[in-house]
Design a protein around this motif. Structure first.
Motif, mmCIF file in Angstrom:
data_model
loop_
_atom_site.group_PDB
_atom_site.id
_atom_site.type_symbol
_atom_site.label_atom_id
_atom_site.label_comp_id
_atom_site.label_asym_id
_atom_site.label_seq_id
_atom_site.Cartn_x
_atom_site.Cartn_y
_atom_site.Cartn_z
ATOM 1 N N SER A 82 51.655 35.739 56.598
ATOM 2 C CA SER A 82 52.238 36.522 57.691
ATOM 3 C C SER A 82 53.271 37.470 57.098
ATOM 4 O O SER A 82 53.663 37.319 55.927
ATOM 5 C CB SER A 82 52.923 35.602 58.711
ATOM 6 N N GLY A 83 53.706 38.419 57.920
ATOM 7 C CA GLY A 83 54.750 39.330 57.462
ATOM 8 C C GLY A 83 56.019 38.574 57.099
ATOM 9 O O GLY A 83 56.664 38.854 56.090
ATOM 10 N N LEU A 84 56.381 37.601 57.935
ATOM 11 C CA LEU A 84 57.610 36.853 57.663
ATOM 12 C C LEU A 84 57.479 35.981 56.422
ATOM 13 O O LEU A 84 58.450 35.787 55.692
ATOM 14 C CB LEU A 84 58.018 36.035 58.889
ATOM 15 N N ALA A 85 56.288 35.459 56.157
ATOM 16 C CA ALA A 85 56.081 34.681 54.925
ATOM 17 C C ALA A 85 56.289 35.595 53.713
ATOM 18 O O ALA A 85 56.869 35.177 52.698
ATOM 19 C CB ALA A 85 54.684 34.075 54.900
ATOM 20 N N ALA A 86 55.849 36.855 53.812
ATOM 21 C CA ALA A 86 56.047 37.818 52.720
ATOM 22 C C ALA A 86 57.534 38.097 52.528
ATOM 23 O O ALA A 86 58.046 38.102 51.401
ATOM 24 C CB ALA A 86 55.292 39.113 53.025
ATOM 25 N N GLU A 87 58.239 38.318 53.636
ATOM 26 C CA GLU A 87 59.671 38.600 53.567
ATOM 27 C C GLU A 87 60.423 37.412 52.967
ATOM 28 O O GLU A 87 61.322 37.568 52.141
ATOM 29 C CB GLU A 87 60.227 38.904 54.968
ATOM 30 N N ASP A 88 60.048 36.220 53.421
ATOM 31 C CA ASP A 88 60.704 34.990 52.944
ATOM 32 C C ASP A 88 60.518 34.826 51.436
ATOM 33 O O ASP A 88 61.470 34.536 50.705
ATOM 34 C CB ASP A 88 60.107 33.799 53.703
ATOM 35 N N VAL A 180 61.862 48.409 51.725
ATOM 36 C CA VAL A 180 61.502 49.097 52.967
ATOM 37 C C VAL A 180 60.387 48.324 53.669
ATOM 38 O O VAL A 180 59.343 48.041 53.076
ATOM 39 C CB VAL A 180 61.039 50.549 52.698
ATOM 40 N N ASP A 181 60.633 47.974 54.924
ATOM 41 C CA ASP A 181 59.589 47.409 55.780
ATOM 42 C C ASP A 181 58.800 48.603 56.330
ATOM 43 O O ASP A 181 59.293 49.359 57.167
ATOM 44 C CB ASP A 181 60.240 46.590 56.896
ATOM 45 N N ASN A 182 57.582 48.769 55.820
ATOM 46 C CA ASN A 182 56.786 49.972 56.145
ATOM 47 C C ASN A 182 55.729 49.685 57.220
ATOM 48 O O ASN A 182 54.740 50.407 57.330
ATOM 49 C CB ASN A 182 56.117 50.483 54.861
ATOM 50 N N HIS A 202 55.210 44.434 54.357
ATOM 51 C CA HIS A 202 54.384 44.730 55.527
ATOM 52 C C HIS A 202 54.130 43.497 56.352
ATOM 53 O O HIS A 202 53.921 42.409 55.807
ATOM 54 C CB HIS A 202 52.989 45.212 55.089
ATOM 55 N N SER A 203 54.081 43.691 57.650
ATOM 56 C CA SER A 203 53.329 42.785 58.498
ATOM 57 C C SER A 203 51.954 43.440 58.603
ATOM 58 O O SER A 203 51.775 44.422 59.328
ATOM 59 C CB SER A 203 53.970 42.663 59.879
ATOM 60 N N THR A 204 50.987 42.931 57.844
ATOM 61 C CA THR A 204 49.637 43.515 57.885
ATOM 62 C C THR A 204 48.926 43.160 59.193
ATOM 63 O O THR A 204 47.858 43.680 59.488
ATOM 64 C CB THR A 204 48.787 43.035 56.688
ATOM 65 N N THR A 205 49.564 42.268 59.960
ATOM 66 C CA THR A 205 49.117 41.936 61.316
ATOM 67 C C THR A 205 48.987 43.194 62.181
ATOM 68 O O THR A 205 48.187 43.230 63.112
ATOM 69 C CB THR A 205 50.201 41.035 61.978
ATOM 70 N N LYS A 206 49.778 44.207 61.860
ATOM 71 C CA LYS A 206 49.917 45.364 62.738
ATOM 72 C C LYS A 206 48.897 46.436 62.340
ATOM 73 O O LYS A 206 47.712 46.226 62.475
ATOM 74 C CB LYS A 206 51.362 45.865 62.696
ATOM 75 N N TYR A 207 49.333 47.578 61.808
ATOM 76 C CA TYR A 207 48.397 48.685 61.589
ATOM 77 C C TYR A 207 47.395 48.436 60.468
ATOM 78 O O TYR A 207 46.278 48.941 60.513
ATOM 79 C CB TYR A 207 49.153 49.987 61.311
HETATM 80 C C1 LIG Z 1 55.624 41.961 63.206
HETATM 81 C C2 LIG Z 1 56.617 42.462 62.244
HETATM 82 C C3 LIG Z 1 57.100 41.666 61.203
HETATM 83 C C4 LIG Z 1 56.711 40.204 61.052
HETATM 84 O O1 LIG Z 1 55.381 40.056 60.717
HETATM 85 P P1 LIG Z 1 54.465 38.800 61.145
HETATM 86 O O2 LIG Z 1 53.136 39.154 60.618
HETATM 87 O O3 LIG Z 1 54.527 38.684 62.640
HETATM 88 O O4 LIG Z 1 55.066 37.597 60.492
HETATM 89 C C5 LIG Z 1 57.973 42.239 60.292
HETATM 90 N N1 LIG Z 1 58.380 43.522 60.415
HETATM 91 C C6 LIG Z 1 57.949 44.310 61.413
HETATM 92 C C7 LIG Z 1 58.422 45.714 61.499
HETATM 93 C C8 LIG Z 1 57.059 43.814 62.366
HETATM 94 O O5 LIG Z 1 56.659 44.614 63.360
#
Ligand SMILES: *Cc1c(COP(=O)(O)O)cnc(C)c1O
Length: 387
Positions: A82-88, A180-182, A202-207
């Protein structure tokens, strides 16, 4: 076959081909999903392709990681669950007790929660500043150095634009790692590493995934030593992306550039429509010339993206509006082909209520999808008419 020989490829070619070579054994044009959790060894330690166990490495994940590095212009892509796992993983790789993170005042609520509630008890310190104001950041760094400068631009949900090149200069002069959170712009519209940042998350969950069917995250950097540390965390803590998740994300990335172009066009139409509507108090979209970050966004981005926020008369009106669209689905998350609508105060940003990151109660965030623009405008129009 490797497509890296010959002239450097453009963004769209890299998005489609980097790491995505056809399967050498069958010729399958699309690389297969490798589900195996373990790999046969030709004698002890005799690994065939460098793979031994699914947490330490998986060919489908490698394909995604190669693609991620290529599209961000970095040397290393490291993919997570997940994005948060990457950040962590990134933050634990670089921070020690006593170190400080200087965080933008308008970042994703979960990033704040991760640092304030998970890392702070281990001795990490957190300071929040307005990253869109270089003077404020310079003064903050002069007062006390920080180990990490965490930038999110455009930010979530107020779409503030921060000067990546300027922040990289300030951060580096103070010895900070510039992250940078892109997620919001995606590399199709903005390349932080080329602007001087050290790391992109990145949260690759998104775009990047783009179809609201997979959760994932990534760290991309050209710093070899840092990549090695983050990769060790990926291996030793184990928050890896699964093979099917990696494959879905790779598939999404192949259409990223065309999707971002249409997201930007539709969002522009939505922002202009809302801006002209008398029930709407304010529209936040960097593509609008009146947006305070418009000129900077025009410089450092190649499109203004698909997220539009708006404020209505007050909290109850915003809640009513959020519950009365038909084509825009009321849901958390963003970046998929379908349009979504979110009431940050009680949904995505509920975890920062009452903190310095709290969002206005009259705010609604739209993730403008790829539907016909006329249908999106008609839906917003009927929802506004009912207020
Ligand atoms: C959703 C999001 C995250 C977290 O990502 P997950 O995949 O939900 O863990 C981090 N940064 C931004 C800008 C987001 O929109």
């Amino acid at each position: 076959m490797t497509r890296n020989d010959g002239p450097a490829l453009g963004f769209d070619s890299l998005a489609i081909h980097a790491g995505q070579e056809f399967d050498p054994t069958t010729g399958a044009v699309i690389p297969p999903v490798h589900f195996s959790s373990t790999y046969a060894q030709d004698g002890i330690g005799g690994l065939r392709g460098g793979y031994e166990y699914g947490r330490s490495g998986n060919p489908t994940r490698t394909a995604l990681e190669t693609q991620l590095a290529a599209i961000e212009g970095g040397a290393h892509g490291i993919s997570f669950a997940s994005g948060l796992a990457a950040e962590d993983a990134l933050l634990r790789a670089v921070l020690a007790p006593g170190d400080e993170v200087l965080l933008g005042s308008d970042v994703y609520g979960g990033t704040y929660r991760l640092i304030a509630r998970l890392l702070a008890p281990w001795g990490v310190r957190l300071r929040v500043v307005d990253m869109s104001d270089l003077d404020v950041v310079a003064a903050a760094l002069e007062e006390r150095p920080a180990r990490v400068l965490w930038v999110e631009t455009p930010s979530n949900p107020l779409l503030k634009v921060s000067d990546i090149a300027g922040l990289a200069r300030l951060g580096h002069a103070a010895g900070a790692l510039v992250v940078v959170d892109n997620t919001f712009a995606s590399p199709a519209l903005q390349r932080p590493l080329a602007l001087g940042a050290d790391v992109v998350v990145h949260s690759t969950t998104k775009y990047l995934g783009g179809h609201s069917d997979v959760v994932g995250g990534a760290v991309v950097t050209s710093d070899d030593a840092l990549a090695e540390q983050v990769r060790f965390l990926q291996f030793a803590a184990g928050a890896v992306s699964g093979p099917l998740d990696a494959w879905l994300t790779s598939r999404g990335i192949k259409t990223l550039a065309v999707r971002m172009q249409r997201h930007s066009e539709n969002a522009d139409a939505v922002a202009r429509f809302l801006d002209a509507h008398d029930r709407v108090a304010h529209v936040y979209y960097p593509g609008l010339p009146a947006h305070p970050g418009h000129d900077l966004a025009a410089q450092q981005m190649t499109g203004f993206g698909g997220i539009v926020s708006l404020s209505l008369a007050d909290g109850p009106t915003a809640r009513r509006f959020a519950e009365s669209t038909r084509l825009f689905t009321l849901a958390e998350s963003l970046g998929g082909v379908e349009s979504l609508l979110n009431y940050p105060d009680e949904m995505t940003h509920a975890s920062v209520r009452g903190t310095e990151l709290a969002v206005p109660v009259e705010l609604v965030r739209l993730s403008v999808g790829l539907e016909s623009a006329d249908d999106l405008l008609a839906d917003l129009d009927q929802a506004l008419a009912g207020l």
